[in-house]
Design a protein around this motif. Structure first.
Motif, PDB file in Angstrom:
ATOM      1  N   HIS B 365      -4.293 -18.164   5.185  1.00 25.78           N
ATOM      2  CA  HIS B 365      -3.224 -17.063   5.279  1.00 25.78           C
ATOM      3  C   HIS B 365      -2.060 -17.210   6.016  1.00 25.78           C
ATOM      4  O   HIS B 365      -1.215 -16.354   6.536  1.00 25.78           O
ATOM      5  CB  HIS B 365      -4.139 -15.953   6.232  1.00 25.78           C
ATOM      6  CG  HIS B 365      -5.343 -15.270   5.215  1.00 25.78           C
ATOM      7  ND1 HIS B 365      -6.557 -15.570   5.371  1.00 25.78           N
ATOM      8  CD2 HIS B 365      -5.031 -14.278   4.290  1.00 25.78           C
ATOM      9  CE1 HIS B 365      -7.272 -14.940   4.622  1.00 25.78           C
ATOM     10  NE2 HIS B 365      -6.486 -14.116   3.761  1.00 25.78           N
ATOM     11  N   GLY B 366      -2.022 -18.502   6.654  1.00 32.42           N
ATOM     12  CA  GLY B 366      -0.780 -18.703   7.464  1.00 32.42           C
ATOM     13  C   GLY B 366      -1.033 -18.051   8.622  1.00 32.42           C
ATOM     14  O   GLY B 366      -2.119 -17.763   9.250  1.00 32.42           O
ATOM     15  N   ALA B 373      -5.052 -10.013  10.039  1.00 30.63           N
ATOM     16  CA  ALA B 373      -6.281 -10.217   9.807  1.00 30.63           C
ATOM     17  C   ALA B 373      -7.242  -9.315   9.367  1.00 30.63           C
ATOM     18  O   ALA B 373      -8.128  -9.630   8.605  1.00 30.63           O
ATOM     19  CB  ALA B 373      -6.723 -11.002  11.270  1.00 30.63           C
ATOM     20  N   LEU B 374      -7.099  -8.104   9.968  1.00 30.09           N
ATOM     21  CA  LEU B 374      -7.770  -7.021   9.287  1.00 30.09           C
ATOM     22  C   LEU B 374      -7.433  -6.658   7.893  1.00 30.09           C
ATOM     23  O   LEU B 374      -8.469  -6.469   7.005  1.00 30.09           O
ATOM     24  CB  LEU B 374      -7.772  -5.806  10.285  1.00 30.09           C
ATOM     25  CG  LEU B 374      -8.450  -5.906  11.559  1.00 30.09           C
ATOM     26  CD1 LEU B 374      -8.009  -4.641  12.463  1.00 30.09           C
ATOM     27  CD2 LEU B 374      -9.909  -5.740  11.312  1.00 30.09           C
ATOM     28  N   ARG B 375      -6.205  -6.582   7.613  1.00 33.44           N
ATOM     29  CA  ARG B 375      -5.682  -6.040   6.432  1.00 33.44           C
ATOM     30  C   ARG B 375      -5.995  -7.062   5.188  1.00 33.44           C
ATOM     31  O   ARG B 375      -6.664  -6.850   4.283  1.00 33.44           O
ATOM     32  CB  ARG B 375      -4.253  -6.064   6.443  1.00 33.44           C
ATOM     33  CG  ARG B 375      -3.404  -5.787   4.978  1.00 33.44           C
ATOM     34  CD  ARG B 375      -2.044  -5.832   5.282  1.00 33.44           C
ATOM     35  NE  ARG B 375      -1.599  -6.941   5.523  1.00 33.44           N
ATOM     36  CZ  ARG B 375      -0.592  -7.584   6.150  1.00 33.44           C
ATOM     37  NH1 ARG B 375      -0.007  -6.624   6.781  1.00 33.44           N
ATOM     38  NH2 ARG B 375      -0.476  -8.792   6.492  1.00 33.44           N
ATOM     39  N   GLU B 376      -6.067  -8.575   5.589  1.00 33.51           N
ATOM     40  CA  GLU B 376      -6.444  -9.530   4.626  1.00 33.51           C
ATOM     41  C   GLU B 376      -7.795 -10.004   4.845  1.00 33.51           C
ATOM     42  O   GLU B 376      -8.026 -10.885   4.018  1.00 33.51           O
ATOM     43  CB  GLU B 376      -5.324 -10.449   4.494  1.00 33.51           C
ATOM     44  CG  GLU B 376      -3.862 -10.003   3.925  1.00 33.51           C
ATOM     45  CD  GLU B 376      -2.705 -10.660   4.449  1.00 33.51           C
ATOM     46  OE1 GLU B 376      -2.993 -12.041   4.194  1.00 33.51           O
ATOM     47  OE2 GLU B 376      -1.770 -10.254   4.855  1.00 33.51           O
ATOM     48  N   VAL B 513      -5.220  -2.014   5.648  1.00 33.53           N
ATOM     49  CA  VAL B 513      -6.220  -2.644   4.569  1.00 33.53           C
ATOM     50  C   VAL B 513      -6.151  -1.771   3.224  1.00 33.53           C
ATOM     51  O   VAL B 513      -6.051  -2.204   2.138  1.00 33.53           O
ATOM     52  CB  VAL B 513      -7.697  -2.332   5.082  1.00 33.53           C
ATOM     53  CG1 VAL B 513      -8.544  -2.561   3.876  1.00 33.53           C
ATOM     54  CG2 VAL B 513      -7.895  -3.465   6.034  1.00 33.53           C
ATOM     55  N   VAL B 514      -6.041  -0.515   3.343  1.00 34.03           N
ATOM     56  CA  VAL B 514      -6.213   0.532   2.232  1.00 34.03           C
ATOM     57  C   VAL B 514      -4.719   0.721   1.645  1.00 34.03           C
ATOM     58  O   VAL B 514      -4.287   0.823   0.535  1.00 34.03           O
ATOM     59  CB  VAL B 514      -6.725   1.890   2.673  1.00 34.03           C
ATOM     60  CG1 VAL B 514      -6.539   2.679   1.335  1.00 34.03           C
ATOM     61  CG2 VAL B 514      -8.162   1.572   2.997  1.00 34.03           C
ATOM     62  N   GLY B 519      -3.551  -5.525   1.256  1.00 39.15           N
ATOM     63  CA  GLY B 519      -4.534  -5.008   1.651  1.00 39.15           C
ATOM     64  C   GLY B 519      -5.934  -5.174   0.754  1.00 39.15           C
ATOM     65  O   GLY B 519      -5.657  -5.151  -0.163  1.00 39.15           O
ATOM     66  N   THR B 520      -6.887  -5.143   1.310  1.00 40.62           N
ATOM     67  CA  THR B 520      -8.168  -5.780   0.351  1.00 40.62           C
ATOM     68  C   THR B 520      -8.893  -4.106  -0.078  1.00 40.62           C
ATOM     69  O   THR B 520      -9.624  -4.402  -0.984  1.00 40.62           O
ATOM     70  CB  THR B 520      -9.204  -6.224   1.058  1.00 40.62           C
ATOM     71  OG1 THR B 520      -9.502  -5.863   2.219  1.00 40.62           O
ATOM     72  CG2 THR B 520      -8.720  -7.656   1.362  1.00 40.62           C
TER      73      THR B 520
END
Lengths: 366, 625
Positions: B365-366, B373-376, B513-514, B519-520
């Motif tokens: 993620h670089g 970190a949470l988002r991805e 995230v959403v 975001g996952t």
């Protein structure tokens, strides 16, 4: 024929005793049959009619001097024996037993009068053939033959109750005549093979079942043993004072078999308790003791033996019927005299009562 | 008449008659003593037998309490069901009777006869049920022809009516005849064989309220067992109805969203712990358990890989996967290990000793901060964080969010998941905890497990700055008039004492995230309401490159947690799709549909056509080596 002296010697109290028992019987039949679906007259009313007819018979029997019977005894005996043979040959079968014959305009059951006729026959035989000493084999084979023929014919019908009754009554007369101990012992011993033969060849399946169920009522609690268990429950649940007239659940809900006839006593016991059964038993005991008293004060041998026989007949009916109802004896079809519903039983018992009164009132004749 | 003809009786005869009299009296006394024995001593025993002869007890079951949803809509109720019974001792001709019944209700003659034969040996006044569920027309026919068909009787019995099919079967449970084992339990000592009892779910756990008190009639019968009259009657007391916290419409939406997948959903009101929906899929048909279960059906239940008989919402314990990063992040912030500006350079893997722990994104993620970190769902970020915290710190925070213990939702059999600690490992295996074992735990793998209920409760705690109310299913118990007999007020289970600022930071991450690109959890996005969530994937097997990796039972579980609205949270949702592989793909859409329904019901969102699928539904996979 009836003179004033005879009337003064008439035992009114005894007649009252009998009518009291029979009256209680009618009430009891009313209760016992309350749950029945009514067809025709109520049982209690019919029994009352039989009671009236029976009372009439008592008077008729009383009016004829019993000594005449001594002469006719063998004739009666012979005629009934023929009828018993006829029953076997052409009798009417109902409920697995052949007990009735048609005599043109009416039907009869010859085993019932045989109870009284065997008494007359034995009374006459022992009155005429008086042994000085106690009876031995030599003295007894002829009367045993007289007894055996009808007893076997009745047992073959099959009517075990009546057959046993006839034997018991005859046996009691023999005891009254006096019998050697050795004879009693040898009779008991010799009866063992007879019982064995009877068990295997004479008794029907249902009769054997009754005896086995008596020995172990739980053996077959839903079929033959059922009667015995239900009757014991009825008697016992009466307790001391009973459940009250027409309040017995065993009888009113018809858990009892033949509750207006052979099992009438258990209805009475349930509804009147120990107090009632004790009183009824005392009434019967009074009747029996009076009968034996009549026998002992009678001055002629035929009369004595006749009275003993009739008393024995009443006594054994009472003992066997009540004994059966309370589980002391196996179930055999024996009615309670004056008490169970049924014209035949009423007439036989009333004739017996008439004979006793007859003998009693003529005690001073000579 | 001349007396000379007659022979006089002698003295001896008189004596013998005396003895005979005594013998007669003795026999009478024997009869009398036997009567005394029966009527004095045996009277109690024989009276009981006499009563048993004539008295019968016919139990009358109490009608069971209904189950209502939070808005008073009926979920489970009792409906009158007409059944045809015959009373054996009134039947005259069974073949004729069976032929007639068979013609009217269309049930095979042999089947009716076999039911009749099975009743042999039972009391003859006891009705034998030949057919149930009669239609009105059939009932009318039998009522009209009663006289022509002696012995028949139409019985009305309340029958439990479930919503139909497998709907909410795990939540509601079912009722069936009480088992021998249950009869031996002290709780059910009042029950008689043949009584119905709740076997599962709410029916079981609230049995004492729902059942009511059975009544009965004492009747008198005659020697043939015919009914004579009722002597006494003890009317049954109906069971109490219950108002559940469940929203029936939301529950429907939840089950619809799950479809036939093996999955569980819990939706909570974050402000009081009321469970708005509780679904476990696939379900079973409760009607089959109440009646006769066809063996092939039973077999199919047992052989189904999706385990339809398992209550996954209550008993399923899954590694929470990346959804657990919420707790690792909060622990890191509170312990001062990280702040919102702390960054990590994710190269796609992290080496610890000889072992290499991979990020789900092999390219890396670089440089990435907490929100990113949470988002991805960057694994490396949390490996490093977990390494610094240590397993026992992580466990401590997990416990504060009530991981590792059942929450007491109110249905028997709730599981508590598991939180590993170094002390536990040493005690269990005798070996020390390795740092390498901490890293999987920090991303929700390894020994760590949690239930769907716990995940929902954790989400609620995050949404409310640390308040976790005990999740519960029953709002109140109603009396016969429909008034409140007992209420179940909200119960604050945990107050997690962390800085509001830290909660906000993690929530922001979940919002991203959403709602943010890359975001996952984009599949849970709503345009009218801001949703925050976190995807998760929990490993079923460690080595994915094995030859069985693609077969169903080795696929990863997909998880998703969410709460909404972001600004003022009301509802928290946790979704687990067994072997669903990717949280963002399999679990997030379920949460999205559920939240949409929730806000539709509230009137916040207007009912629209099903939404078109979104653009960037990135997927993730986590786990270390």
């Amino acid at each position: 024929m009836i003179d004033r002296r005879l009337l003064t010697n008439f035992d009114w109290k005894v007649l009252a005793l009998i009518l009291l028992i029979a009256g209680i019987g009618v009430l009891n039949i009313h209760s016992a049959s309350a749950s029945y679906k009514l067809v025709g007259l109520p049982y209690s009313l019919k029994q009352f009619y039989w009671l009236v007819i029976g009372s009439g018979l008592v008077l008729i029997v009383c009016s004829v001097d019993y000594h005449i019977l001594e002469d006719f005894s063998y004739w009666f005996y012979g005629t009934l024996l023929v009828f018993l043979l006829l029953v076997l040959a052409v009798g009417r079968t109902s409920m697995g037993a052949t007990r009735w014959i048609h005599l043109g305009f009416f039907s009869m059951q010859p085993s019932e009068p045989m109870k009284i006729v065997i008494i007359m026959t034995f009374a006459r035989y022992f009155a005429r053939n008086h042994a000085v000493n106690l009876l031995g084999w030599r003295d007894i084979w002829k009367p045993l033959l007289l007894l055996g023929l009808p007893a076997l014919l009745i047992a073959k019908q099959p009517d075990l109750g009546t057959a046993i009754m006839v034997c018991l009554v005859a046996g009691t007369i023999i005891l009254a005549v006096g019998v050697r101990w050795s004879l009693v012992v040898s009779m008991v011993v010799s009866s063992l093979p007879i019982i064995y033969v009877a068990w295997h060849y004479l008794l029907r399946g249902y009769q054997k079942n009754r005896i086995l169920n008596f020995l172990d009522p739980e053996r077959d609690p839903l079929k033959s043993g059922y009667h015995l268990i239900q009757s014991k429950i009825a008697v016992g649940s009466g307790g001391i004072f009973g459940r009250g007239f027409m309040q017995g659940t065993q009888s009113q809900l018809r858990f009892l078999p033949e509750q207006h006839t052979d099992f009438a006593f258990s209805v009475f016991a349930e509804e009147w308790g120990f107090v009632g059964t004790m009183i009824l038993l005392f009434l019967y005991m009074a009747l029996v003791l009076w009968g034996l008293h009549v026998a002992s004060r009678c001055s002629d041998r035929f009369g004595t033996l006749l009275a003993v026989g009739v008393t024995a007949m009443l006594f054994w009916h009472v003992v066997i019927n009540i004994g059966m109802v309370i589980g002391l004896f196996p179930v055999v079809g024996v009615p309670l005299p004056f008490f169970s519903y049924g014209g035949t039983s009423m007439i036989t018992s009333m004739i017996g009562a008439g004979l006793l009164l007859n003998i009693s009132m003529r005690r001073f004749m000579f | 008449m001349s007396g000379q003809r007659y022979i006089r009786a002698g003295q001896d005869t008189t004596k013998r008659l005396y003895y005979i009299s005594i013998a007669a009296v003795i026999l009478f006394l024997i009869l009398l003593s036997r009567l005394w024995f029966l009527q004095f001593i045996e009277v109690d025993r024989l009276r009981v037998m006499s009563e048993n002869n004539r008295l019968r007890f016919i139990p009358v079951a109490a009608s069971r309490g209904a189950l209502l949803d939070r808005n008073g809509k009926i979920i489970v109720n009792n409906t009158p069901s007409f059944s045809l019974a015959v009373i054996p001792n009134e039947v005259k001709d069974i073949t004729y009777l069976v032929e007639n019944i068979s013609r009217i209700i269309g049930v095979d003659r042999e089947e009716l006869l076999s039911r009749w034969t099975k009743s042999k040996g039972r009391a003859k006044y006891f009705p034998v049920v030949l057919a149930s569920g009669l239609t009105r027309d059939q009932v009318e026919y039998f009522e009209e022809n009663r006289l022509r068909l002696p012995g028949i009787e139409v019985e009305v019995k309340p029958v439990r009516e479930y919503p139909g099919g497998t709907f909410s079967s795990h939540l509601l449970g079912y009722i069936a005849e009480v088992s021998d084992k249950e009869l031996d339990m002290p709780d059910f000592s009042d029950y008689n064989p043949g009584d119905y009892i709740g076997k599962n779910g709410i029916e079981r756990s609230y049995e004492k309220y729902l059942h009511g008190e059975d009544g009965g009639r004492q009747i008198e019968v005659d020697a043939r067992g015919r009914y004579l009259r009722t002597l006494s009657e003890n009317p049954p007391v109906p069971g109490q109805s219950m108002e559940l916290t469940i929203d029936l419409d939301l529950q429907r939406a939840a089950e619809k969203a799950l479809g036939d997948k093996a999955a569980a959903v819990i939706a909570l009101d974050v402000n009081n712990g009321e469970v708005l929906s509780f679904a476990s899929s696939p379900g079973f048909d409760p009607a089959l358990f109440t009646g006769r279960m066809p063996p092939e059906k039973w077999k199919s239940y047992l052989e189904d890989k999706r385990h339809p008989l398992e209550n996954k919402a209550l008993k399923g314990q899954y590694p929470p996967g990346s959804t657990f990063k919420v707790i690792t992040a909060l622990a890191g912030l509170s312990e001062g290990v990280i702040d919102e500006h702390t960054t990590v350079n994710c190269t796609g893997e992290h080496k610890l000793g000889n072992a290499t722990f991979r990020c789900w994104n092999k390219k890396g993620h670089g440089r990435i901060d907490l929100k990113g970190a949470l988002r991805e769902s960057c694994d490396v970020y949390f490996y490093l964080l977990g390494e610094k915290l240590g397993v026992d710190k992580i466990a401590d925070y997990a416990r504060r969010f009530s991981f590792g213990e059942p929450l007491g939702i109110g249905i028997d059999g709730e599981k508590g998941g598991f939180v590993p600690t170094s002390a536990w490992k040493e005690k269990k295996t005798g070996t020390k905890w390795f740092k390498g074992e901490t890293l999987p735990v920090s991303i929700g793998q390894g020994y760590l497990t949690a239930t769907t209920i716990q995940l929902a409760a954790m989400t609620a705690g995050l949404a409310t700055d640390g308040k976790i109310y005990r999740p519960h299913l029953v709002k109140r118990i109603l009396d016969r008039e429909g008034k409140t007999a007992r209420e179940f007020p909200p119960e604050l289970l945990k107050k997690i004492d962390l800085k509001a600022e830290h909660f906000r930071l993690v929530r922001e991450g979940l919002l991203a995230v959403v709602n943010e690109p890359r975001g996952t959890g984009a599949a849970a996005r709503l345009y009218e309401v801001k949703v925050a969530g976190k995807t998760g994937t929990s490993q079923v097997v460690k080595m994915k490159d094995g030859k069985n990796a693609s077969s169903y039972q080795f696929r990863d579980h997909a998880l998703f947690i969410a709460f909404a609205p972001y600004e003022k949270p009301e509802i928290a949702v946790a979704v687990v799709v067994e072997h669903g592989e990717h949280g963002g793909g399999a679990a997030a859409p379920v949460a999205g549909q559920l939240l949409r329904k929730y806000f539709e019901l509230k009137g916040v969102i207007k009912r629209t056509e099903p939404r078109v699928e979104d653009e960037d539904g990135d997927e993730e996979s986590g786990g270390g080596d």
